[in-house]
Each structure stands twice: as C-alpha cells, then as structure tokens.
Write a protein that holds these residues in place. Structure first.
Motif, PDB file in Angstrom:
ATOM      1  N   ASP A 121       0.861  -1.186   0.000  1.00  0.00           N
ATOM      2  CA  ASP A 121       0.000   0.000   0.000  1.00  0.00           C
ATOM      3  C   ASP A 121       0.897   1.236   0.000  1.00  0.00           C
ATOM      4  O   ASP A 121       2.071   1.181   0.390  1.00  0.00           O
ATOM      5  CB  ASP A 121      -0.906  -0.006   1.234  1.00  0.00           C
ATOM      6  N   VAL A 122       0.351   2.353  -0.452  1.00  0.00           N
ATOM      7  CA  VAL A 122       1.183   3.529  -0.691  1.00  0.00           C
ATOM      8  C   VAL A 122       1.809   4.076   0.600  1.00  0.00           C
ATOM      9  O   VAL A 122       3.004   4.376   0.639  1.00  0.00           O
ATOM     10  CB  VAL A 122       0.369   4.611  -1.443  1.00  0.00           C
ATOM     11  N   GLU A 154       3.855   1.244  -7.219  1.00  0.00           N
ATOM     12  CA  GLU A 154       2.592   0.513  -7.106  1.00  0.00           C
ATOM     13  C   GLU A 154       1.476   1.404  -7.643  1.00  0.00           C
ATOM     14  O   GLU A 154       1.547   2.644  -7.537  1.00  0.00           O
ATOM     15  CB  GLU A 154       2.294   0.153  -5.636  1.00  0.00           C
ATOM     16  N   HIS A 155       0.474   0.787  -8.214  1.00  0.00           N
ATOM     17  CA  HIS A 155      -0.687   1.551  -8.679  1.00  0.00           C
ATOM     18  C   HIS A 155      -1.299   2.311  -7.512  1.00  0.00           C
ATOM     19  O   HIS A 155      -1.302   1.821  -6.381  1.00  0.00           O
ATOM     20  CB  HIS A 155      -1.717   0.621  -9.328  1.00  0.00           C
ATOM     21  N   GLY A 156      -1.762   3.506  -7.788  1.00  0.00           N
ATOM     22  CA  GLY A 156      -2.388   4.318  -6.740  1.00  0.00           C
ATOM     23  C   GLY A 156      -1.492   5.452  -6.277  1.00  0.00           C
ATOM     24  O   GLY A 156      -1.941   6.359  -5.572  1.00  0.00           O
ATOM     25  N   ASP A 161       2.846  11.904  -3.705  1.00  0.00           N
ATOM     26  CA  ASP A 161       3.649  10.877  -3.029  1.00  0.00           C
ATOM     27  C   ASP A 161       5.137  11.032  -3.349  1.00  0.00           C
ATOM     28  O   ASP A 161       5.994  10.833  -2.484  1.00  0.00           O
ATOM     29  CB  ASP A 161       3.174   9.473  -3.440  1.00  0.00           C
ATOM     30  N   THR A 186       1.841   4.108 -17.377  1.00  0.00           N
ATOM     31  CA  THR A 186       1.857   4.445 -15.946  1.00  0.00           C
ATOM     32  C   THR A 186       3.290   4.652 -15.470  1.00  0.00           C
ATOM     33  O   THR A 186       3.582   5.593 -14.715  1.00  0.00           O
ATOM     34  CB  THR A 186       1.188   3.320 -15.113  1.00  0.00           C
TER      35      THR A 186
END
Ligand SMILES: [Zn+2]
Length: 399
Positions: A121-122, A154-156, A161, A186
């Motif tokens: 996770d981000v 990672e996606h998201g 960020d 991406t």
C-alpha cells in the motif's frame, strides 16, 4: 594571535598514500594518471601527483602502496539490501562486509524488495523507503556506503507521493516493474513525477527474475524512460539481441550490466555501446542478493569478464564500476579528483596469474588480488579474505 590560532583547522586527518605503482582515475577520458602519491584530508582527496610535488608533512596516517595499483573504490550499482547486514533472500549474514573484501565501497539499492512482508500500500511503501534510507545512512557494514530507500512503483501513487518521498530524503526509485506498475504509460508518468522532484529511477529489463516478477520488454523500457536501464542483460533472462541493440540505440539512458544476468547479453551490450562510442553509459552491478545468491567478488568478476571477453582494456572496464557509475548516479566517490571521497581499492596481480601486470592479468580473465580497501580516508580492510591473494600488498606505516 588568538584569532590566527582559532582560524587554523584543528586535528585534521591527513592520509598520505605513497609509492603507488599505477594510479587509475576511474575516468574514461584519462583512465591512467601519471602519479604515485595521493593526499586526503578529512576523508576527501586534496592532492595527487608525484610525491616530491605533494605536501606530505603532518600526515596522521601513511600507507606505503608498495608499488601496487590504486583505483577508486568499486560501486555496485544494483543491490537488494533489506536490513542491517542480513539478507533474507539466501538467509545470509555479513554479505555487505564480504563485498567490501571484493573491493566494493559503495552500493546502490534497486529496491528493498526482499523484505519479508513488504508493504504494497502507498503509505506502507513510503514508510519502508524512508526507513531504509535512514537505517542504511546510519549503518555502514565494513564502512560501505549504502544508498538505499528505493520504493517500487505501485498503482495508486500520485504526484504528491513523490514530492513527499523527496522531502523525506528519498533519492531514487527501486526497479520499475517489481511492483504492480508494469505498463509503459503508468511507468512513464510516475518516473516523470519522480524526476520532477529529483528522484532517480531504474527499470527492470528482461524476463521475470523470480516467481512474482514479470517480463519488461524494450517497449516498456523505452516508454518508461527511467534514468538507468537496469540489468539490460537480464536478471537473469535477457531480451532478444535485437531488443537489447534497440535499447542501446534508441535510449540515451545508462546501460547497466549485472553479474546475475546473461553474460552473452552483457557482452552484446558492451559491444553495442562501444560501436556507438557511448562507453560512458556502461555501469555495473551484481543484482544481488538474488536467486543466484550473494557474490562478494561479483563486481571484479564482471570487470574481468568484460575486459577479457569484451576486449576492453582493464583500466577502461574499471571505469564502468567507478567513474561511470559515479557520474550517472551523482555520487561523490568513484573518481580520483580533488574534492572527491578518499575511497580506494588497492590491488595487485594475483599470485601465479599468467598476466605480467595487474592490467594484463584482468585482460587475461583473472581476478585482481585486493590488498587494501580505504573508505573516506580510513582503512577498512587489508589483505582481502575473499580475492585470490595479491602478489604485493600495501602496508600501513603510520596510523
Ligand atoms: Zn530486476
């Protein structure tokens, strides 16, 4: 009087290395320097040349190189550290210190991806990157400087960020393609965000390394446009020859050849870069710890491989693992020049090599014998416990 006293720098560490038989600069423009002495003050090179021309007075440490060869400490452009001097990949301890005995004084993380339970996770991946950056800045096994804290995409992730990561001290991404982002569009967007905030990027190239990793072909590499084409010779599975040649020709980015890659593809990359007259793009890494294990001598093995089978002079192959990487990665080590880190490897031809000199022995495919490693002006190791024994070893005559 008092003023004069206080203006004087106090307790300077002045290291003199004298009687150097061959001084390699790490710089492709002039790989061999006409010099036999190096002076370093407080861990930085301040002078090099002939001993008679250098102020060797007031040395706090003196090394007699005994006619051996001095080069900048070697840089491993591609490692996967996790925490401390432990790798869970092969469950080994002390691997970084062992690499130092192979002449490696600086390591660049391509992602702390072997971390058990790595967060995807981000928030978690950002926290882990910042932790690794801090921990490896503070902890230097064998004195080795480890640039770590390399999050994988990672996606998201959003632009903010990358800004947060940069503000927190993160300076590079882990291999693009090891996280969930594997498509060119991406990857291109995120690499551009990273670059905007001064974060360098590298991309996995070739087939999957281990179960869970995946294919990144030339189209994704070209679209992503990361700063370093990570293991262009595969890690271990290489792209077809024509794709490797296309990457060399179409991308201006660094060409990273790794020990844990396909050797034939590594030689093809070298040959193509030479034909393009772009050897300054060639940098070396081990891509370890990995499925193939831990290779304390990985960088010197790669230097010997590329020099002996790729027909480049040994002093040029050494530039791939020193000055080239330092320039691509904006490091303060890797070159013999004033103001650069006093970080060196002293080598001699291995005992009983068929090569007449150190350089000839490497060109014949043998490994150098390492006699001393100096990091930031301090001796980290004397005769290497890992290389074949050097014929002649330097001596600390004053410490
Ligand atoms: Zn990889």
């Amino acid at each position: 009087m008092v003023q004069e006293e206080s203006a004087k720098p106090k307790n300077q560490a002045r290291l003199v290395i004298r009687n150097i038989g061959l001084l390699l600069s790490g710089d492709l423009e002039q790989p061999i320097l006409d010099a036999d002495t190096v002076l370093a003050v407080d861990g930085k090179i301040t002078a090099f040349g002939k001993e008679k021309d250098i102020d060797t007075e007031k040395a706090t440490a003196v090394v007699d190189a005994k006619g051996t060869t001095l080069a900048p400490g070697l840089i491993d452009s591609h490692v996967h550290p996790v925490a401390g001097d432990w790798t869970p990949r092969q469950n080994q301890l002390g691997w970084i210190d062992s690499y130092m005995h192979g002449g490696v004084t600086t390591m660049i993380s391509a992602g702390e991806v072997h971390t058990p339970g790595r967060p995807k996770d981000v928030v978690g991946l950002k926290a882990m990157a910042i932790f690794a950056q801090r921990a490896f800045t503070a902890f230097r096994p064998g004195g080795v400087r480890i640039h770590a804290g390399a999050p994988v995409l990672e996606h998201g992730m959003v632009e903010e960020d990358f800004k947060d990561l940069a503000t927190a001290g993160v300076t590079m991404l882990g291999e693009v393609g090891l996280g969930s982002v594997k498509d060119g569009a991406t990857a291109h967007q995120m690499v551009a965000w990273a670059r905007k905030y001064g974060i360098q990027s590298t991309i996995h190239t070739g087939g999957p390394s281990i179960p869970g990793s995946s294919l990144i072909d030339k189209d994704v590499v070209l679209a992503a446009d990361a700063d370093v084409i990570g293991h262009i010779n595969g890690g271990h599975t290489a792209l077809p020859d024509n794709q490797i040649q296309t990457l060399c020709e179409k991308s201006p980015r660094a060409l990273e050849i790794v020990h844990n890659g396909n050797e034939r593809a590594g030689l093809l990359t070298l040959r193509t870069a030479a034909e393009l007259k772009q050897l300054q793009r060639v940098i070396l890494g081990t891509d370890s710890p990995a499925g193939s294990g831990v290779q304390p001598l990985g960088i010197v093995r790669l230097i010997a491989l590329l020099s002996s089978l790729g027909n480049v002079p040994a002093q040029v192959a050494i530039c791939f693992a020193t000055g080239n990487t330092a320039k691509v990665r904006n490091l303060s080590c890797g070159l013999i020049a004033s103001g650069r880190d006093a970080t060196f490897v002293l080598m001699d031809k291995a005992q009983h090599t068929a090569g007449r000199t150190l350089l000839k022995s490497i060109e014949a495919g043998d490994l150098p014998g390492i006699g001393m490693v100096i990091i930031d002006g301090v001796v980290s190791a004397q005769r290497s416990r890992n290389t074949p024994p050097a014929t002649q070893v330097p001596e600390v005559v004053k410490a």
